[in-house]
Design a protein around this motif. Structure first.
Motif, PDB file in Angstrom:
ATOM      1  N   THR A 185       0.833  -1.212   0.000  1.00 35.83           N
ATOM      2  CA  THR A 185       0.000   0.000   0.000  1.00 35.83           C
ATOM      3  C   THR A 185       0.864   1.258   0.000  1.00 35.83           C
ATOM      4  O   THR A 185       0.469   2.281  -0.547  1.00 35.83           O
ATOM      5  CB  THR A 185      -0.968   0.018   1.201  1.00 35.83           C
ATOM      6  OG1 THR A 185      -0.250  -0.051   2.425  1.00 35.83           O
ATOM      7  CG2 THR A 185      -1.965  -1.121   1.103  1.00 35.83           C
ATOM      8  N   LYS A 186       2.060   1.198   0.590  1.00 31.26           N
ATOM      9  CA  LYS A 186       2.994   2.341   0.568  1.00 31.26           C
ATOM     10  C   LYS A 186       3.456   2.592  -0.866  1.00 31.26           C
ATOM     11  O   LYS A 186       3.501   3.744  -1.327  1.00 31.26           O
ATOM     12  CB  LYS A 186       4.187   2.046   1.488  1.00 31.26           C
ATOM     13  CG  LYS A 186       5.234   3.122   1.511  1.00 31.26           C
ATOM     14  CD  LYS A 186       4.781   4.321   2.306  1.00 31.26           C
ATOM     15  CE  LYS A 186       5.924   5.297   2.489  1.00 31.26           C
ATOM     16  NZ  LYS A 186       5.749   6.528   1.762  1.00 31.26           N
ATOM     17  N   LYS A 187       3.779   1.523  -1.598  1.00 33.44           N
ATOM     18  CA  LYS A 187       4.195   1.687  -2.997  1.00 33.44           C
ATOM     19  C   LYS A 187       3.056   2.256  -3.837  1.00 33.44           C
ATOM     20  O   LYS A 187       3.288   3.087  -4.720  1.00 33.44           O
ATOM     21  CB  LYS A 187       4.658   0.350  -3.578  1.00 33.44           C
ATOM     22  CG  LYS A 187       6.000  -0.107  -3.045  1.00 33.44           C
ATOM     23  CD  LYS A 187       6.388  -1.455  -3.603  1.00 33.44           C
ATOM     24  CE  LYS A 187       7.667  -1.947  -2.962  1.00 33.44           C
ATOM     25  NZ  LYS A 187       8.045  -3.282  -3.402  1.00 33.44           N
ATOM     26  N   LEU A 188       1.825   1.776  -3.571  1.00 32.90           N
ATOM     27  CA  LEU A 188       0.672   2.319  -4.297  1.00 32.90           C
ATOM     28  C   LEU A 188       0.499   3.800  -4.013  1.00 32.90           C
ATOM     29  O   LEU A 188       0.199   4.597  -4.917  1.00 32.90           O
ATOM     30  CB  LEU A 188      -0.607   1.566  -3.923  1.00 32.90           C
ATOM     31  CG  LEU A 188      -0.713   0.129  -4.410  1.00 32.90           C
ATOM     32  CD1 LEU A 188      -1.953  -0.541  -3.814  1.00 32.90           C
ATOM     33  CD2 LEU A 188      -0.772   0.081  -5.931  1.00 32.90           C
ATOM     34  N   ALA A 189       0.690   4.183  -2.751  1.00 34.61           N
ATOM     35  CA  ALA A 189       0.563   5.600  -2.380  1.00 34.61           C
ATOM     36  C   ALA A 189       1.674   6.425  -3.026  1.00 34.61           C
ATOM     37  O   ALA A 189       1.414   7.526  -3.543  1.00 34.61           O
ATOM     38  CB  ALA A 189       0.599   5.756  -0.861  1.00 34.61           C
ATOM     39  N   ASP A 190       2.903   5.893  -3.032  1.00 32.16           N
ATOM     40  CA  ASP A 190       4.040   6.623  -3.599  1.00 32.16           C
ATOM     41  C   ASP A 190       3.896   6.848  -5.093  1.00 32.16           C
ATOM     42  O   ASP A 190       4.226   7.916  -5.605  1.00 32.16           O
ATOM     43  CB  ASP A 190       5.358   5.885  -3.325  1.00 32.16           C
ATOM     44  CG  ASP A 190       5.763   5.917  -1.868  1.00 32.16           C
ATOM     45  OD1 ASP A 190       5.172   6.719  -1.095  1.00 32.16           O
ATOM     46  OD2 ASP A 190       6.656   5.130  -1.485  1.00 32.16           O
ATOM     47  N   CYS A 191       3.393   5.842  -5.802  1.00 32.34           N
ATOM     48  CA  CYS A 191       3.289   5.999  -7.254  1.00 32.34           C
ATOM     49  C   CYS A 191       1.966   6.637  -7.665  1.00 32.34           C
ATOM     50  O   CYS A 191       1.824   7.053  -8.810  1.00 32.34           O
ATOM     51  CB  CYS A 191       3.507   4.675  -7.974  1.00 32.34           C
ATOM     52  SG  CYS A 191       2.157   3.517  -7.819  1.00 32.34           S
ATOM     53  N   GLY A 192       1.016   6.710  -6.742  1.00 30.75           N
ATOM     54  CA  GLY A 192      -0.257   7.389  -7.022  1.00 30.75           C
ATOM     55  C   GLY A 192      -1.113   6.691  -8.062  1.00 30.75           C
ATOM     56  O   GLY A 192      -1.943   7.333  -8.710  1.00 30.75           O
ATOM     57  N   VAL A 239      -6.012   9.726  -5.254  1.00 32.80           N
ATOM     58  CA  VAL A 239      -6.124  10.025  -3.825  1.00 32.80           C
ATOM     59  C   VAL A 239      -6.487   8.780  -3.015  1.00 32.80           C
ATOM     60  O   VAL A 239      -6.220   8.720  -1.815  1.00 32.80           O
ATOM     61  CB  VAL A 239      -7.156  11.156  -3.557  1.00 32.80           C
ATOM     62  CG1 VAL A 239      -6.685  12.476  -4.137  1.00 32.80           C
ATOM     63  CG2 VAL A 239      -8.518  10.794  -4.080  1.00 32.80           C
ATOM     64  N   SER A 240      -7.071   7.801  -3.654  1.00 28.89           N
ATOM     65  CA  SER A 240      -7.434   6.568  -2.951  1.00 28.89           C
ATOM     66  C   SER A 240      -6.207   5.802  -2.478  1.00 28.89           C
ATOM     67  O   SER A 240      -6.286   5.041  -1.504  1.00 28.89           O
ATOM     68  CB  SER A 240      -8.267   5.664  -3.857  1.00 28.89           C
ATOM     69  OG  SER A 240      -9.486   6.272  -4.174  1.00 28.89           O
ATOM     70  N   GLU A 288      -5.514   6.552   1.023  1.00 24.78           N
ATOM     71  CA  GLU A 288      -6.572   5.969   1.862  1.00 24.78           C
ATOM     72  C   GLU A 288      -6.306   4.483   2.093  1.00 24.78           C
ATOM     73  O   GLU A 288      -6.452   3.999   3.221  1.00 24.78           O
ATOM     74  CB  GLU A 288      -7.939   6.152   1.207  1.00 24.78           C
ATOM     75  CG  GLU A 288      -8.447   7.575   1.194  1.00 24.78           C
ATOM     76  CD  GLU A 288      -9.778   7.712   0.457  1.00 24.78           C
ATOM     77  OE1 GLU A 288     -10.499   6.700   0.334  1.00 24.78           O
ATOM     78  OE2 GLU A 288     -10.067   8.819   0.017  1.00 24.78           O
ATOM     79  N   TYR A 289      -5.921   3.762   1.053  1.00 21.64           N
ATOM     80  CA  TYR A 289      -5.655   2.326   1.193  1.00 21.64           C
ATOM     81  C   TYR A 289      -4.529   2.078   2.196  1.00 21.64           C
ATOM     82  O   TYR A 289      -4.606   1.174   3.029  1.00 21.64           O
ATOM     83  CB  TYR A 289      -5.300   1.691  -0.152  1.00 21.64           C
ATOM     84  CG  TYR A 289      -6.412   1.754  -1.175  1.00 21.64           C
ATOM     85  CD1 TYR A 289      -7.747   1.701  -0.792  1.00 21.64           C
ATOM     86  CD2 TYR A 289      -6.127   1.860  -2.532  1.00 21.64           C
ATOM     87  CE1 TYR A 289      -8.761   1.745  -1.735  1.00 21.64           C
ATOM     88  CE2 TYR A 289      -7.137   1.908  -3.477  1.00 21.64           C
ATOM     89  CZ  TYR A 289      -8.454   1.852  -3.071  1.00 21.64           C
ATOM     90  OH  TYR A 289      -9.457   1.909  -4.003  1.00 21.64           O
ATOM     91  N   HIS A 290      -3.481   2.897   2.109  1.00 25.20           N
ATOM     92  CA  HIS A 290      -2.369   2.746   3.038  1.00 25.20           C
ATOM     93  C   HIS A 290      -2.821   3.042   4.472  1.00 25.20           C
ATOM     94  O   HIS A 290      -2.475   2.303   5.403  1.00 25.20           O
ATOM     95  CB  HIS A 290      -1.198   3.649   2.636  1.00 25.20           C
ATOM     96  CG  HIS A 290       0.024   3.439   3.458  1.00 25.20           C
ATOM     97  ND1 HIS A 290       0.760   2.276   3.442  1.00 25.20           N
ATOM     98  CD2 HIS A 290       0.655   4.253   4.356  1.00 25.20           C
ATOM     99  CE1 HIS A 290       1.762   2.366   4.271  1.00 25.20           C
ATOM    100  NE2 HIS A 290       1.730   3.573   4.850  1.00 25.20           N
ATOM    101  N   ASN A 291      -3.611   4.093   4.642  1.00 22.84           N
ATOM    102  CA  ASN A 291      -4.110   4.442   5.982  1.00 22.84           C
ATOM    103  C   ASN A 291      -5.013   3.339   6.535  1.00 22.84           C
ATOM    104  O   ASN A 291      -4.931   3.000   7.725  1.00 22.84           O
ATOM    105  CB  ASN A 291      -4.845   5.784   5.961  1.00 22.84           C
ATOM    106  CG  ASN A 291      -3.913   6.950   5.732  1.00 22.84           C
ATOM    107  OD1 ASN A 291      -2.717   6.878   6.032  1.00 22.84           O
ATOM    108  ND2 ASN A 291      -4.433   8.043   5.174  1.00 22.84           N
TER     109      ASN A 291
END
Length: 133
Positions: free
Chosen positions: A23-30, A34-35, A38-41
């Motif tokens: 989820t961190k990689k998903l957040a980093d690459c966007g 914006v979701s 949210e997934y990482h959180n």
């Protein structure tokens, strides 16, 4: 191995070494906009919740499974006892003898003829023809 022995810690490891890095990689690459954040959180919240409630969840599952196993075992034992008692009653009353005699020497009424012709070289019953290639 009993999964209950390592289930709680295994889930913590799953969050720490698979879910959270993913989820961190998903957040980093966007990739999800914006979701992604949210997934990482949500994954972090789920890990914290498992950390605080996971041992109780495992204990409740163990208790439930032990009770279900005990109920099933008691049911099987009761059925076995009933079956043994029924067989003993049939044996004592003489009702079992006709059943045993029927099994030992079945009647031939309506039976299928399974005799083989002595002249058949295929090993098939006399009325079955072997496939010719």
């Amino acid at each position: 191995k009993n999964p209950a022995d390592f289930w709680y810690k295994g889930e913590i490891g799953f969050f720490d070494f698979y879910i959270l890095p993913l989820t961190k990689k998903l957040a980093d690459c966007g990739v999800f906009g914006v979701s992604s954040d949210e997934y990482h959180n949500y994954a972090q919240q789920n890990r914290r919740e498992w950390e605080s409630k996971g041992q109780d969840v495992v204990a409740a599952m163990i208790e439930k499974c032990q009770q279900e196993f005990a109920d099933l075992k008691a049911s099987v034992e009761e059925s076995e006892d009933l079956g043994k008692a029924s067989m003993l009653r049939m044996k004592q009353s003489g009702h079992l003898r006709p059943l045993l005699e029927e099994v030992e020497s079945p009647t031939t009424t309506g039976s299928v003829d399974t005799t083989y012709s002595s002249s058949s070289s295929s090993g098939q019953p006399a009325d079955v023809k072997a496939d010719e290639d």
